[in-house]
Structure formats: structure tokens, C-alpha cells
Design a protein around this motif. Structure first.
Motif, PDB file in Angstrom:
ATOM      1  N   GLN A 110      -5.682 -15.894  -0.231  1.00  0.00           N
ATOM      2  CA  GLN A 110      -5.511 -14.917  -1.309  1.00  0.00           C
ATOM      3  C   GLN A 110      -6.485 -13.757  -1.172  1.00  0.00           C
ATOM      4  N   ALA A 111      -7.690 -14.039  -0.689  1.00  0.00           N
ATOM      5  CA  ALA A 111      -8.703 -12.996  -0.566  1.00  0.00           C
ATOM      6  C   ALA A 111      -8.249 -11.888   0.368  1.00  0.00           C
ATOM      7  N   LEU A 112      -7.536 -12.258   1.452  1.00  0.00           N
ATOM      8  CA  LEU A 112      -7.028 -11.230   2.356  1.00  0.00           C
ATOM      9  C   LEU A 112      -5.994 -10.366   1.654  1.00  0.00           C
ATOM     10  N   GLY A 113      -5.067 -10.997   0.952  1.00  0.00           N
ATOM     11  CA  GLY A 113      -4.062 -10.225   0.230  1.00  0.00           C
ATOM     12  C   GLY A 113      -4.662  -9.313  -0.816  1.00  0.00           C
ATOM     13  N   GLU A 114      -5.669  -9.811  -1.525  1.00  0.00           N
ATOM     14  CA  GLU A 114      -6.299  -8.993  -2.555  1.00  0.00           C
ATOM     15  C   GLU A 114      -7.092  -7.840  -1.949  1.00  0.00           C
ATOM     16  N   LEU A 115      -7.711  -8.073  -0.804  1.00  0.00           N
ATOM     17  CA  LEU A 115      -8.417  -6.992  -0.117  1.00  0.00           C
ATOM     18  C   LEU A 115      -7.438  -5.897   0.267  1.00  0.00           C
ATOM     19  N   LEU A 116      -6.286  -6.289   0.805  1.00  0.00           N
ATOM     20  CA  LEU A 116      -5.258  -5.313   1.168  1.00  0.00           C
ATOM     21  C   LEU A 116      -4.695  -4.626  -0.070  1.00  0.00           C
ATOM     22  N   ARG A 117      -4.429  -5.394  -1.107  1.00  0.00           N
ATOM     23  CA  ARG A 117      -3.820  -4.837  -2.315  1.00  0.00           C
ATOM     24  C   ARG A 117      -4.736  -3.855  -3.022  1.00  0.00           C
ATOM     25  N   GLN A 118      -6.056  -4.055  -2.909  1.00  0.00           N
ATOM     26  CA  GLN A 118      -7.021  -3.185  -3.583  1.00  0.00           C
ATOM     27  C   GLN A 118      -7.571  -2.094  -2.663  1.00  0.00           C
ATOM     28  N   GLN A 119      -7.056  -1.986  -1.452  1.00  0.00           N
ATOM     29  CA  GLN A 119      -7.574  -1.006  -0.496  1.00  0.00           C
ATOM     30  C   GLN A 119      -7.432   0.417  -1.045  1.00  0.00           C
ATOM     31  N   PRO A 120      -8.471   1.252  -0.956  1.00  0.00           N
ATOM     32  CA  PRO A 120      -8.354   2.608  -1.496  1.00  0.00           C
ATOM     33  C   PRO A 120      -7.400   3.493  -0.707  1.00  0.00           C
ATOM     34  N   GLN A 121      -7.256   3.245   0.589  1.00  0.00           N
ATOM     35  CA  GLN A 121      -6.281   3.999   1.369  1.00  0.00           C
ATOM     36  C   GLN A 121      -4.863   3.536   1.020  1.00  0.00           C
ATOM     37  N   VAL A 122      -3.897   4.398   1.261  1.00  0.00           N
ATOM     38  CA  VAL A 122      -2.495   3.990   1.181  1.00  0.00           C
ATOM     39  C   VAL A 122      -2.216   3.068   2.368  1.00  0.00           C
ATOM     40  N   THR A 123      -1.563   1.937   2.105  1.00  0.00           N
ATOM     41  CA  THR A 123      -1.256   0.990   3.175  1.00  0.00           C
ATOM     42  C   THR A 123       0.255   0.860   3.327  1.00  0.00           C
ATOM     43  N   ILE A 124       0.722   0.977   4.569  1.00  0.00           N
ATOM     44  CA  ILE A 124       2.151   0.932   4.868  1.00  0.00           C
ATOM     45  C   ILE A 124       2.391  -0.082   5.975  1.00  0.00           C
ATOM     46  N   VAL A 125       3.362  -0.963   5.774  1.00  0.00           N
ATOM     47  CA  VAL A 125       3.805  -1.873   6.815  1.00  0.00           C
ATOM     48  C   VAL A 125       5.082  -1.329   7.434  1.00  0.00           C
ATOM     49  N   LYS A 126       5.077  -1.238   8.744  1.00  0.00           N
ATOM     50  CA  LYS A 126       6.262  -0.875   9.518  1.00  0.00           C
ATOM     51  C   LYS A 126       6.794  -2.177  10.109  1.00  0.00           C
ATOM     52  N   LEU A 127       7.837  -2.712   9.474  1.00  0.00           N
ATOM     53  CA  LEU A 127       8.279  -4.073   9.756  1.00  0.00           C
ATOM     54  C   LEU A 127       9.493  -4.072  10.681  1.00  0.00           C
ATOM     55  N   ALA A 128       9.290  -4.615  11.871  1.00  0.00           N
ATOM     56  CA  ALA A 128      10.387  -4.784  12.827  1.00  0.00           C
ATOM     57  C   ALA A 128      10.152  -6.117  13.514  1.00  0.00           C
ATOM     58  N   GLY A 129      10.699  -7.175  12.962  1.00  0.00           N
ATOM     59  CA  GLY A 129      10.445  -8.515  13.458  1.00  0.00           C
ATOM     60  C   GLY A 129      10.314  -9.474  12.294  1.00  0.00           C
ATOM     61  N   MET A 130       9.891 -10.692  12.582  1.00  0.00           N
ATOM     62  CA  MET A 130       9.813 -11.748  11.581  1.00  0.00           C
ATOM     63  C   MET A 130       8.483 -11.696  10.833  1.00  0.00           C
TER      64      MET A 130
END
Length: 287
Positions: free
Chosen positions: A104-124
Motif C-alpha cells: 500500500q505504501a508504494l501505491g500511496e507514494l504514487l497517488r500523492q506524488q506532486p508531479q502528474v503521473t501517467i501510465v502508458k499501458l501496453a501489455g498485462m
């Protein structure tokens, strides 16, 4: 710019074993590269936490784009072989904030990141991979190449890295229950229709689409990104994360979970062949 020296040092000192990182015009591009199928193991989790922590106070970086070096797998899921190494995450868990587990800590770190975060998803992206996608600010998926889903129920557990909370927050309780208990793989179009991702994009247009969006965001006047992220703040999920951890922890210790995880590994999980149809591989295991 402030922290630019620190950022350049982090790019040049071989700090990451599972990531390839580049920087251009205010955007950090992070390519996940952990063969054979990009499992979220201790090394990748440590690298991602180091990266996000390093960037957190770096105002020369305005946006982070994540993609994968493997055209078939974004993040397969959490490393199933950790069933034989229950203490593997102890070092990462030593400095966790109160009320969250190491996943959960990793997800929360990503979710609270001050930069805009974008996933480019091509795969599983299954399990912990799906949680990572859902924790990011935005996700755009390649039509015909994307699969996203939660397989944890097939292993006798429930998502334990924020997935139950992030998913219900995105797509509603009813569809979150469908995804968690149905344990199917969702294509890009269905994920878009459910609201799991922002948009399904033709595979040959995904790079240009995300590049254009990244350029437009990083070109915004000073302060706009921070103001938008303050105004459209992530929901406080503290109570839900505690409930999720209790549910996950109560299942992972049951013999059935260990039986399925070991059986999955013995029958090809975490190999490219086995991961291509992991749901049916797990469903076919002897009881």
C-alpha cells in the motif's frame, strides 16, 4: 533549477536495476525493465520507491510517464516466489508511514506524488500491476495489447496493495466487486468503459497521444499543475486501507493461498508462457 543536480546524479549513478529513466523538457520517462515478465519484486519496489522519493521535491520535473520495456507485460503482478521469502520486505517496511503495509505504501507514494503521473499501458497488468496503474493520476491503454485485472481471488487472497480502495474509488463498488471476485482480465475498451483507465487508444497511436498530452501539460504556466493537484486532491483512503490490509492478511496465512501460489509457480506462473493466460492456469490447478 532546484534539485536538478540531485536528479542528474540519480540518473547517472546506476541507482536503478529494474528501471530505465530519462529526462526531457520537464518530463521523467520511466521504463520498467525487470525480465522475464516484470514482476513487482523487492528490487522493483525498492527502485520505484527510490525514484518517487527522489523526484518528490524536484521542481524541474513536472510529469512522470511510466511504460514497459516488455511489449507483453507492464507489471505482471507481485512476485509470487515471495511465498518462500516472507521476510524479504522487512527492510522496505522499516520506515513505512503508519497504517499502511509495504504494498500500500508504494501505491500511496504514487497517488500523492506532486508531479502528474501517467501510465502508458501496453501489455498485462495484474494484481500489484493493476494497483500501480490505478494509483497513477492517468492511464492510457493500447487497444488489442492491454490486459488489466485482479487475480488475487484465484490465489485465495484479496488485493492488498490499495487495489480494493483505488478500484472502488474509480469504478464504483459493484464493478470493483465484479473485477475482484470475477478475477478476469479486462481489455482496454472495457477498462475505458468502466472508468478503470482514462482512454483506450489504437496501439500505433499510443506513443504520440501520450507524448502530446505530456508536452501540453509540461508547457502550462507556472503553478497550474500544483494548483490543479491541490484542487483535485486524492481521496483520503486511510480507513479503507486498514480494512483492506486486515482482509488480505487474514487470507494470506491460510493454507489454501500457499497451495495455489506454489501450484501456480510449479505450472508456469512468472514465465512468459504461463503469464499469457494466468487466470485459466490458476483455475485449472488441482484442488
Amino acid at each position: 533549477m532546484r534539485n536538478r543536480y540531485r536528479w542528474e546524479m540519480s540518473m547517472n549513478d546506476d541507482a536503478y536495476t529494474t528501471l530505465r529513466v530519462s529526462y526531457e523538457d520537464g518530463t521523467a520517462r520511466v521504463t520498467l525493465d525487470n525480465p522475464p515478465v516484470n514482476v513487482l519484486d523487492v528490487a522493483m519496489m525498492a527502485d520505484l520507491r527510490h525514484l518517487l522519493t527522489t523526484l518528490k521535491d524536484d521542481d524541474s520535473v513536472r510529469l512522470i510517464v511510466f511504460d514497459s520495456a516488455d511489449p507483453e507485460f507492464f507489471i505482471a503482478h507481485v512476485d509470487m516466489s515471495l511465498v518462500d521469502a516472507p521476510d524479504a520486505f522487512d527492510e522496505l517496511a522499516a520506515d513505512l508511514p503508519d497504517g499502511v503495509n509495504v504494498f500500500q505504501a508504494l501505491g500511496e507514494l504514487l497517488r500523492q506524488q506532486p508531479q502528474v503521473t501517467i501510465v502508458k499501458l501496453a501489455g498485462m497488468a495484474r494484481g500489484g500491476g493493476a494497483e500501480f496503474v490505478t494509483a497513477a493520476d492517468m492511464a492510457f491503454a493500447a487497444i488489442g495489447r492491454t490486459g488489466i485485472g485482479h487475480i488475487e481471488a484465484l490465489m485465495g487472497i484479496v488485493p492488498g496493495g490499495g487495489g480494493t480502495q483505488y478500484l472502488a474509488n474509480r469504478i464504483g463498488r459493484n464493478r470493483a466487486l465484479e473485477a475482484v471476485l470475477g478475477a478476469d482480465l479486462y481489455d482496454a475498451e472495457t477498462a475505458e468503459r468502466y472508468g478503470w483507465i482514462n482512454r483506450a487508444v489504437p496501439a500505433d497511436e499510443l506513443d504520440n497521444f501520450v507524448d502530446r498530452l505530456a508536452r501540453n501539460i509540461t508547457a502550462l504556466p507556472e503553478g497550474v499543475i500544483a494548483a490543479a493537484k491541490r484542487a483535485i486532491a486524492p481521496e483520503d483512503l486511510a480507513e479503507g486501507l486498514l480494512r483492506e490490509h486486515d482482509a488480505w492478511a487474514g487470507q494470506i496465512v491460510r493454507p489454501a493461498a500457499e497451495h495455489v501460489i506454489r501450484g501456480g509457480l510449479a505450472h508456469g506462473a512468472q514465465t512468459p508462457h504461463g503469464e499469457r493466460d494466468l487466470e485459466n492456469l490458476l483455475r485449472a490447478l488441482p484442488g
